[in-house]
Design a protein around this motif. Structure first.
Motif, short mmCIF file in Angstrom:
data_model
loop_
_atom_site.label_atom_id
_atom_site.label_comp_id
_atom_site.label_asym_id
_atom_site.label_seq_id
_atom_site.Cartn_x
_atom_site.Cartn_y
_atom_site.Cartn_z
N LYS A 112 0.82 -1.21 0.00
CA LYS A 112 0.00 0.00 0.00
C LYS A 112 0.86 1.27 0.00
CE LYS A 112 -4.27 -1.98 1.69
NZ LYS A 112 -3.92 -3.40 1.82
N ASP A 143 -3.30 -2.66 7.71
CA ASP A 143 -2.28 -2.05 6.87
C ASP A 143 -2.59 -0.65 6.35
OD1 ASP A 143 -0.70 -4.25 7.08
OD2 ASP A 143 -1.36 -5.15 5.20
N GLY A 256 -8.16 -8.59 -2.13
CA GLY A 256 -9.22 -8.29 -1.19
C GLY A 256 -10.24 -7.42 -1.87
N ASN A 257 -9.91 -6.13 -1.95
CA ASN A 257 -10.82 -5.16 -2.54
C ASN A 257 -10.69 -5.02 -4.06
OD1 ASN A 257 -12.84 -3.74 -1.23
ND2 ASN A 257 -11.35 -2.80 0.14
#
Ligand code: PLP
Length: 465
Positions: A112, A143, A256-257
């Protein structure tokens, strides 16, 4: 470059506007109206570029004339200078045709940082020019919070408030947020759970009256376009290093997203030869169910050893849907309305298109641990649990021998010591040198009751930027 909403109703925006906007006003997500495309020759010419040069090449067309070229170059150089590896995103071979792209050399040891280090600098740059200050508010279970805080710590025009559930995040993750010093950095430990934190953020975006009128509220969650944009770069970087564009490459992405893997899809649409994109999920397998059953539906949340992929709804998937349905905003809006009421089903055409590029694989915790152990025994290379899910999916994908498969390693193993110890008995991965004193640093955070008014009052009274 113009950006349009996946639901077709919100006004088109330029890059600067889209940077400051989260969700579009019609509830959709912003995507570029048209994508830049690179020819094979142009991609071949990327071979000698270092990471910041390549980032400039990829990002420039998306920014358009919103930021002068030389200023953008400085922002990008500054962003990737804080990464603790000369290559920024080094490739490591772990088996025949199996590669790992290490995306964890940024300040918070997760991928990220690639997006949030850039986003903080881009925001501060445009805010300075507009003589404007903003407030970033977010909730985190891990995170995202630390990466956002690190990304904003030198921003003069941003106050950042990150809510985490008190006593419910890991100590490493909490300390990565609460030991960052700055008058504009505010950690709030809410006496509630993650959902409570998220509900407070949502309510605050719905009614921003608690802040002074000239302080806009900005979201830095994974639907922010600039985050996706920054992530396109490393797909080109890895593919070109492994012989692209002459040789196609496959990517396995712990998902995930759907933000990170959507960036891979965009790289493919921009001309990069990508043989396959593998959606690697844990037991929260909403995307694997889409691929195997053509149905998008909610299920209850499962806590796993890969917490950064513990989600039930994959928000960026809407961006892919928009393309699968020929960029028909009305169709996407109708589907998302139906999704609020129950499961939705996708057409054969949409699924054929998706399956032409994407495959998927679901990995439960036992297999994640077994994969960490297997790679450790073979090569003494330690994968974090998220990356291990990617490698497992890569090995299971059955991709042909001539095609290199690159797994995105999204976090450093030292962030998840419990999972590592479960996989490899007695193994305690040390934190990298720049974080080795993390447990000695002073923490600063405010514990507040699970009460929206208390949180909002704290925010209004503590604006420091
Ligand atoms: C956020 C995160 C992911 C998931 O990324 P998406 O873009 O949401 O798919 C995977 N691994 C790690 C370590 C993360 O922090």
């Amino acid at each position: 470059m113009q950006y349009i909403s996946t639901r077709g109703q919100a006004p088109a925006l330029n890059f600067e506007e889209v940077l400051l906007t989260g969700l579009a006003s019609d509830g959709g997500l912003y995507v570029p109206a048209t994508l830049p495309r690179f020819s094979r020759d142009e991609i071949a010419a990327m071979a000698g570029m270092d990471y910041p040069q390549l980032a400039q090449r990829i990002i420039e067309p998306f920014v358009g004339d919103c930021i002068p070229r030389e200023d953008l170059r400085e922002i990008i150089a500054d962003t990737y200078a804080v990464f603790r590896h000369g290559a920024v995103a080094p490739l490591v071979q772990i088996g025949h045709n199996q590669w790992v792209l290490e995306l964890f050399h940024g300040p918070t040891l997760a991928f990220k940082d690639f997006a949030l280090q850039l986003l903080g600098r881009l925001l501060d740059y445009v805010l300075e020019r507009r003589h404007q200050k903003v407030v970033i508010m977010g909730a985190t279970s891990g995170d995202t919070g630390s990466a956002a805080i690190e990304g904003c710590k030198r921003c003069k025009n941003i106050d950042i408030f990150i809510l985490h559930p008190h006593d419910r995040v890991s100590e490493v993750q909490r300390r990565q947020m609460t030991t960052v010093v700055g008058d504009n950095i505010h950690n709030i430990a809410v006496q509630g759970n993650f959902d409570d934190c998220q509900a407070m953020v949502k309510a605050s975006f719905g009614d921003r009256g608690f802040l002074p009128e000239d302080r806009h509220l900005v979201a830095v969650n994974s639907i922010n376009w600039a985050r996706i944009m920054a992530q396109i770069v490393y797909y080109f970087y890895a593919a070109v290093a492994l012989g692209g564009p002459a040789r196609p490459v496959a990517f396995s992405v712990p998902t995930g997203n759907f933000g990170d893997i959507f960036a891979g899809y965009l790289a493919h649409q921009m001309g990069l030869p990508v043989a396959q994109l593998i959606i690697a999920t844990n037991r929260n397998d909403v995307l694997h169910r889409v691929m195997t059953t053509a149905t998008y539906g909610r299920q209850s949340l499962e806590h796993t050893l890969s917490p950064s992929m513990d989600i039930t709804v994959s928000s960026n998937f809407e961006r892919l849907l928009f393309d699968l349905y020929d960029r028909d905003g009305d169709a996407v809006a109708a589907m998302m309305r139906d999704f609020d009421r129950g499961d939705i089903h996708f057409s054969d055409t949409a699924m054929q298109r998706a399956r032409a590029l994407f495959s998927s694989y679901r990995v439960p915790d036992e297999e994640t641990c077994a994969q960490i152990a297997a790679v450790w025994q073979e090569s003494e290379y330690l994968l974090d649990p998220h990356s291990a899910i990617g490698v497992k999916a890569a090995l299971a994908s059955g991709i042909g021998d001539g095609i290199p498969v690159v797994t995105l390693a999204t976090a450093h193993p030292a962030k998840f010591p419990q999972a590592i110890q479960r996989a490899v008995v007695g193994c305690e991965p040390p934190l990298p040198l720049h974080l080795s004193d993390l447990f000695d640093r002073t923490e600063r955070f405010e514990v507040l009751p699970c009460d929206l008014a208390a949180v909002q009052a704290f925010m209004a009274n503590n604006l420091g930027a």
